[in-house]
Design an enzyme around this catalytic site. Structure first.
Site, PDB file in Angstrom:
ATOM      1  N   HIS A 144       7.140   3.001   1.552  1.00  9.99           N
ATOM      2  CA  HIS A 144       7.657   4.307   1.097  1.00  9.99           C
ATOM      3  C   HIS A 144       9.170   4.216   0.901  1.00  9.99           C
ATOM      4  CE1 HIS A 144       4.228   5.987   3.791  1.00  9.99           C
ATOM      5  NE2 HIS A 144       3.761   5.694   2.604  1.00  9.99           N
ATOM      6  N   ALA A 165       0.842  -1.209   0.000  1.00 14.73           N
ATOM      7  CA  ALA A 165       0.000   0.000   0.000  1.00 14.73           C
ATOM      8  C   ALA A 165       0.872   1.252   0.000  1.00 14.73           C
ATOM      9  CB  ALA A 165      -0.929  -0.007   1.213  1.00 14.73           C
TER      10      ALA A 165
END
Ligand code: SF4
Length: 483
Positions: free
Chosen positions: A201, A72
């Site tokens: 990230h 995600a």
């Protein structure tokens, strides 16, 4: 840091009252869970020089965390918004399907032609798990090139099984990239890696470092005001409003990372003069890389609410010459009139109202000032996946003794909300209907509740209107049956 902090307080909230509320929430757990959750909850101390809560740790099993996974963080947040690339969710069908079109990272261009807000997946079957999916991936990459000839590159975002069965997507990407003469970026962001979206990230930043940056140059000439807008994902058009404001003060925004982003401009970002970073959590890694490798300085800023916008514009101007500094003062003065009108309209309707926040890795601190511009007080805040450097930045923003929660469980949130009785809860879709059923106004702080933009001067009137609409809706008077 602690010396120049102006300590804010909220009437009725003391360190003792907040600690008592935390202890009640912890009492809901068995002993082991209680021990693990206790360090993640604390009353705020704005002057403390170390962070008051523990963060970026594994979630306690079974507590209903709001967190997502590394996939995600990589596909949904960093890679997905790059508009001119095809993003392949590599693995079974679920992850790509559930994340299709749910994050509002708006894009210019024509879908399926020049931009690709689509669900592309290798749709793993049992035979792909047993025999491996590398061959299937190679075929798929060829098909993407044939069917979407204007795609400037392809990202391959691994889902859980890919990392477990020993597939080598890096080798496939390398081979196919040469064969197709197209950048193919393998991203090992399987959801079991790390503890939240946050490692996704980091992994994505590393893939930009390894496969993208410095592979292109800007075609237009360089100038002294070239900047990149880093860590803005264009939720509801946020990049467009932030970019317009940066251009209004005379800067030249050469690339946006990654909201409405273009691969070739991202690849040429090593040529800009300054990186302006909004979301520190998701993109600080690449800012540091660009600083170390190319000597590009970077600056954090905040475009939520007029107070922070003006402060940020002045901070940005300090990095440039008189021309930009004069422009900034003119631009602030020009927008002041409209901002005053917004505040004059909405502040009387919202003055003294209390809000509780629970979002991802930036907004739990970055939006505090925008609520305060409207006369509101933030009485609790927390993150799903922040690290201690985020909490360090949060403590001075939040009033003294207010509750700070890291990776809060739904039970903890419900408990804090039922004790503090805020006038607004601002969090995500998984929280929204719980609190609305408790009769509380709610705004989604990820998707902007399908509104926005909220960034920059263009965004603040929208934000103020939405908050007023939520809190002062006549609906809340009708929650209780008259009998
Ligand atoms: S944890 Fe694994 S299966 Fe679940 S969404 Fe993330 S990548 Fe997909």
């Amino acid at each position: 840091m602690a010396d120049d902090v102006k300590v804010k307080t909220v009437e009725g909230i003391t360190r003792e009252s907040t600690q008592a509320m935390i202890d009640e929430a912890l009492a809901l757990y068995p002993e082991k869970g209680r021990k693990k959750r206790a360090p993640h909850l604390a009353p705020n101390d704005p002057t403390a020089c170390s962070t008051c809560v523990k963060s970026n740790r594994k979630t306690v099993p079974g507590v209903m965390s709001a967190r997502g996974c590394a996939y995600a963080g990589a596909k949904g947040v960093v890679w997905g918004p790059i508009r001119d690339m095809a993003h392949v969710s590599h693995g079974p069908v679920g992850c790509g399907w559930y994340s299709w079109g749910t994050r509002r990272n708006l894009m210019s261009g024509r879908n399926g032609v020049s931009q690709f807000a689509m669900q592309m997946t290798s749709d793993f079957q049992e035979k792909d798990i047993v025999y491996g999916g590398d061959k299937k991936l190679a075929v798929l990459l060829k098909e993407v090139k044939e069917l979407f000839p204007l795609a400037k590159g392809i990202s391959v975002l691994s889902e859980c099984p890919v990392g477990l069965i020993g597939d080598d997507i890096n080798a496939v990407a390398k081979k196919m990239s040469a064969e197709l003469d197209l950048p193919v970026v393998p991203c090992n962001c399987e959801g079991f890696r790390g503890v939240s979206q946050s490692l996704g990230h980091h992994i994505s930043n590393d893939t930009i470092r390894d496969y993208v940056i410095e592979t292109r140059t800007f075609t237009e000439p360089a100038g002294p005001y070239d900047v990149a807008l880093i860590g803005d994902y264009n939720i509801g058009g946020d990049v467009w409003s932030a970019r317009a404001l940066l251009e209004e003060i005379g800067l030249n925004v050469k690339a946006t990372w990654t909201g409405d982003g273009e691969l070739e401009r991202i690849a040429a970002t090593h040529q800009v003069k300054l990186n302006l970073i909004h979301c520190y959590r998701s993109m600080n890694y690449m800012c540091r890389v660009m600083e170390e490798k190319y000597g590009i300085p970077w600056l954090e800023f905040n475009f939520f609410g007029p107070t922070h916008i003006a402060g940020s514009l002045r901070k940005i101007a300090e990095r440039f010459d008189d021309r930009i500094q004069e422009n900034v003062e003119k631009v602030i003065a020009r927008h002041e009139v409209e901002m005053k009108q917004v505040v004059d309209t909405y502040r009387p309707r919202l003055e003294g109202k209390k809000v509780m926040l629970y979002v991802g890795g930036l907004r739990p601190r970055h939006t505090v000032g925008a609520y305060e511009d409207l006369g509101m007080q933030v009485v609790g805040s927390g993150y799903e996946f922040a690290h201690s450097d985020d909490y360090d930045r949060t403590q001075p923003e939040m009033p003294d003794a207010t509750v700070i929660y890291d990776d809060a469980s739904e039970a903890e949130l419900e408990h804090f909300v039922s004790r503090l009785k805020p006038d607004l809860v601002a969090s995500g879709i998984k929280e929204k209907y719980v609190f609305q059923k408790m009769g509380l106004p709610f705004r989604q702080m990820h998707s902007w509740d399908y509104s926005g933009p909220y960034h920059a001067y263009q965004g603040f009137p929208v934000f103020a209107r939405d908050i007023d609409m939520a809190i002062n809706s006549p609906t809340w008077k009708l929650v209780k049956a008259p009998f």
